[in-house]
Design an enzyme around this catalytic site. Structure first.
Site, PDB file in Angstrom:
ATOM      1  N   TYR A 142     -66.131 -38.925  27.821  1.00 41.11           N
ATOM      2  CA  TYR A 142     -66.177 -38.286  26.507  1.00 41.11           C
ATOM      3  C   TYR A 142     -67.623 -38.293  26.023  1.00 41.11           C
ATOM      4  O   TYR A 142     -68.136 -39.311  25.578  1.00 41.11           O
ATOM      5  CB  TYR A 142     -65.252 -39.053  25.555  1.00 41.11           C
ATOM      6  CG  TYR A 142     -65.145 -38.527  24.140  1.00 41.11           C
ATOM      7  CD1 TYR A 142     -65.727 -37.329  23.737  1.00 41.11           C
ATOM      8  CD2 TYR A 142     -64.434 -39.254  23.187  1.00 41.11           C
ATOM      9  CE1 TYR A 142     -65.608 -36.880  22.430  1.00 41.11           C
ATOM     10  CE2 TYR A 142     -64.310 -38.811  21.878  1.00 41.11           C
ATOM     11  CZ  TYR A 142     -64.910 -37.625  21.507  1.00 41.11           C
ATOM     12  OH  TYR A 142     -64.799 -37.183  20.211  1.00 41.11           O
ATOM     13  N   LYS A 172     -65.098 -34.378  28.566  1.00 42.31           N
ATOM     14  CA  LYS A 172     -64.942 -33.761  27.251  1.00 42.31           C
ATOM     15  C   LYS A 172     -66.354 -33.642  26.692  1.00 42.31           C
ATOM     16  O   LYS A 172     -66.980 -34.625  26.320  1.00 42.31           O
ATOM     17  CB  LYS A 172     -64.068 -34.594  26.327  1.00 42.31           C
ATOM     18  CG  LYS A 172     -63.921 -33.931  24.954  1.00 42.31           C
ATOM     19  CD  LYS A 172     -63.248 -34.814  23.927  1.00 42.31           C
ATOM     20  CE  LYS A 172     -63.194 -34.031  22.618  1.00 42.31           C
ATOM     21  NZ  LYS A 172     -63.213 -34.868  21.424  1.00 42.31           N
TER      22      LYS A 172
END
Length: 308
Positions: A142, A172
């Site tokens: 992330y 992400k």
């Protein structure tokens, strides 16, 4: 869940519903799942991330939310990705083990952001220690430097990453550095990594350079419209896709000027879905009544293209 299906398309970064006194409200998760699937045509979720106030929750609360999303999403959702990042390595590892035990289809971890990794080796070492606690679960990094201030380029991070993290499946990517994203996609085509973009108002730009989909808060309430943008892009009908992107941007530009964050997202979700999302947790404070009135009026005033 559909673990064999590759992650892609839209992933809703879920809000954490809370009671008026600030406790997590598990009782509305079932309704939340049904709303995402039936009203927004979104069948993937990212739980306990930024929008979900994950770093403001304790470990037990995060486990309870993971369990409830997986329970209520069974046979309804394709993917439930659990964010297990934490400042404490031991807590992150505990959350990773738990996510694996309860059947998460993926786990994600952001970079620790108080004592920060200063180079690729330090960041990889942290991520590897977490990923190894869930050796059968797809692992996603992330990347959100606006909040972590960890600016190690993802292009650099991905070079040889599967040798150290065999379960690594993608990123992400919540940053506006499209050059970095483009280099990631271009250099890792053979690896079949999944790249999900996290800046909702720039999604069309990311799709143009090869992003597989997106994780974002707006897909909680603009998922159906954004899915139409994805369909237009795939046709390709770029003029129509731009219309959808511009209108999403028009709303976000409007609310950003009013002051827009997780608290305000909870308010928007409450009036759009009819599900009470409750207050945020301090230090965040409730959206003002003025914000709610103006944001609702703005959203209702937008004329979307015909969906044929």
């Amino acid at each position: 869940m559909t673990p064999g299906k590759k992650l892609g398309g839209l992933v809703a970064a879920t809000v954490t519903p809370m009671t008026p006194d600030g406790q997590i409200n598990l009782s509305v998760i079932s309704q939340y799942v049904d709303y995402l699937v039936s009203k927004q045509n979104v069948k993937n979720v990212f739980v306990n991330g930024t929008t979900g106030e994950g770093l403001s929750l304790n470990v037990q609360e995060r486990k309870q939310l993971a369990e409830e999303w997986l329970c209520q999403g069974k046979d309804k959702l394709d993917h439930v990705i659990i964010h297990v990042g934490a400042l404490s390595l031991a807590e992150s590892q505990e959350l990773a083990r738990h996510a694996a035990a309860v059947g998460a289809t993926g786990i994600a971890v952001l970079a620790p952001f108080f004592f920060k990794p200063t180079n690729k080796a330090e960041l990889i070492a942290f991520l590897q220690k977490v990923a190894s606690e869930a050796p059968a679960v797809p692992f996603y990094y992330y990347h959100i430097p606006p909040l972590t201030a960890v600016k190690i380029r993802v292009e650099e991070l991905l070079d040889g990453i599967t040798e150290q993290i065999p379960t690594f499946r993608g990123v992400k990517f919540s940053d506006t550095d499209l050059l970095d994203l483009a280099q990631c996609i271009n250099k890792n085509e053979r690896e079949q990594f999944t790249f999900l973009y996290g800046v909702d108002e720039q999604l069309l730009s990311a799709l143009a350079i090869g992003a597989d989909g997106a994780v974002g808060s707006t897909y909680n309430y603009l998922g159906q419209k954004t899915n139409l943008m994805l369909q237009a892009f795939a046709k390709p009908d770029l003029a129509l896709a731009r219309k959808y992107q511009f209108l999403t941007g028009e709303f976000l530009n409007f609310v950003t000027k009013l002051g827009f964050g997780v608290a305000q997202t909870k308010a928007v979700m409450t009036f759009v879905s009819g599900i009470p999302m409750g207050p945020p947790r301090l230090p965040l404070v409730d959206a003002s009544e003025e914000f709610i009135i103006k944001a609702k009026a703005k959203l209702e005033s937008i004329v979307w293209p015909d969906s044929d």
